[in-house]
Design an enzyme around this catalytic site. Structure first.
Site, short mmCIF file in Angstrom:
data_model
loop_
_atom_site.label_atom_id
_atom_site.label_comp_id
_atom_site.label_asym_id
_atom_site.label_seq_id
_atom_site.Cartn_x
_atom_site.Cartn_y
_atom_site.Cartn_z
N ASP A 198 16.83 67.66 53.40
CA ASP A 198 16.75 67.05 54.76
C ASP A 198 14.98 67.04 55.10
OD1 ASP A 198 19.41 67.96 54.78
OD2 ASP A 198 19.13 68.60 56.78
N LYS A 265 19.12 62.03 61.01
CA LYS A 265 19.26 63.34 61.59
C LYS A 265 18.47 63.51 62.69
CE LYS A 265 18.28 68.24 60.55
NZ LYS A 265 18.24 69.20 59.63
N LYS A 301 23.54 63.07 61.23
CA LYS A 301 23.45 64.41 61.91
C LYS A 301 22.77 64.99 63.08
CE LYS A 301 21.94 68.89 59.38
NZ LYS A 301 21.48 69.44 58.14
#
Length: 365
Positions: A198, A265, A301
């Site tokens: 991430d 995300k 996400k």
């Protein structure tokens, strides 16, 4: 202007039915069943695709700016109104058990505190593998998300359980470091066994219009995720709470996808607002339109602020009605969360037993 205005040449997906949302096939899928990711793409294939979409023979600051600022603007009133409408939807009682199990399977169970210890991470991993002790029908979560120095602990604790290890990297949460430092940060996590990375974009670079720099950052991190036979998937954190406008969220989403992101995300969870439904729905529109344009599917996400099963179910409704059922799978949609799992477990117990157990009946993270 409609909130679902799309990139040039895209059409608009029809609005979902007004009736309550339900499981696509009306029943729960097999616990743990997973679809595969999209076929792997090389760096040259990603670059070729980006050039085709942008409509240029070379990707530079000018071409990226021209393309991103040519995307249709977002109608703020329309975006928030559509999200408000989606938030009023409910799901049929017969589908609630399916939805709760799907939410669990979509969770990246997360601890990102300066006080994190190996013991805390091992405890979180135990909960990830067996969220509800004594109930073998309860599915596992998708991943455990930790700082990269704790990746070896998580890898060891999770073993061959099938739960992935996700690591935040690239000078998380600020992203304010040299590219060399960010790539080293990523490389250490991948070499330690992280299945997913991430990364955070440099919001300062993005907000000052240095799109080529952000693009090249994502490309470089993705290369590290795949070097020496590694297969780590890349989630690109936009930190939408710092992007200021919905137009910037749309532009950042497309920029990350053009650079090869496997997921986009919303947030680090350190900035408020984080995963609001209007922002998440806008990103769902982006991945839907990107697949229409390119044939490549990218995941989403939302992270930060999703604490209850009620909130998570609103997101599932948005997924189904905006992106489509193909995204109703842990390979394509994740929740970055720490406390969400506890509430889902309580709701799940209520469905099974008929009474609400309360927070003392689930393990504390």
């Amino acid at each position: 202007m409609s909130t679902t205005a799309t990139a040039p040449s895209h059409g608009r997906a029809p609005d979902g039915p007004a009736a309550d949302a339900q499981a696509p096939d009306g029943h729960a899928p097999e616990v743990g069943a997973r679809q595969g990711h999209a076929p792997e793409r090389s760096a040259s294939e990603i670059a070729d695709l980006a050039r085709r979409v942008v409509g240029t023979s070379s990707l530079d600051e000018a071409s990226l700016r021209r393309y991103l600022h040519g995307l249709p603007g977002v109608d703020q009133v329309g975006a928030e109104g559509r999200a408000g409408m989606l938030a009023t939807r409910s799901i049929k009682t017969t589908s609630k058990a399916w939805a709760l199990d799907l939410i669990i399977r979509m969770i990246d169970l997360t601890t990102l505190e300066g006080a994190d210890t190996p013991g805390k991470v091992r405890g979180l991993c135990a909960k990830a593998v067996q969220p509800e002790p004594g109930d073998p029908t309860c599915p596992r979560v998708a991943a455990v998300c930790v700082y990269n120095d704790l990746v070896p602990v998580a890898v060891d604790a999770l073993g061959d359980s099938g739960v992935h290890v996700a690591a935040v990297a690239t000078a998380f949460p600020s992203g304010r470091a040299s590219r060399h430092v960010r790539l080293t940060d990523t490389r250490e996590a991948v070499q330690a066994g992280a299945h997913e990375i991430d990364m955070v974009i440099d919001r300062g670079a993005f907000l000052s219009g240095r799109y080529e720099r952000v693009f090249e950052d994502v490309v470089a991190v993705r290369e590290v995720c795949r070097e020496n036979g590694a297969t780590a998937h890349l989630k690109v954190i936009l930190e939408t709470g710092e992007l200021a406008t919905y137009d910037n969220v749309r532009r950042a989403s497309w920029l990350a996808m053009l650079a090869g992101a496997d997921f986009i995300k919303t947030s680090t969870g350190k900035i408020s607002p984080a995963a609001t439904l209007p922002v998440t729905n806008l990103m769902l529109e982006a991945v839907r339109d990107f697949r229409r344009e390119t044939g490549v599917q990218v995941g989403v996400k939302p992270a930060g602020g999703i604490r209850t099963s009620k909130d998570a179910i609103k997101h599932l409704v948005a997924v189904k009605e905006t992106a489509g059922e193909d995204w109703l799978d842990p390979d394509w949609y994740r929740f970055g969360a720490s406390s969400l799992l506890n509430d889902v477990l309580q709701q799940r117990q209520k469905l099974r037993t008929g009474w609400y157990s309360g927070p003392d009946y689930v393990t504390v993270d």
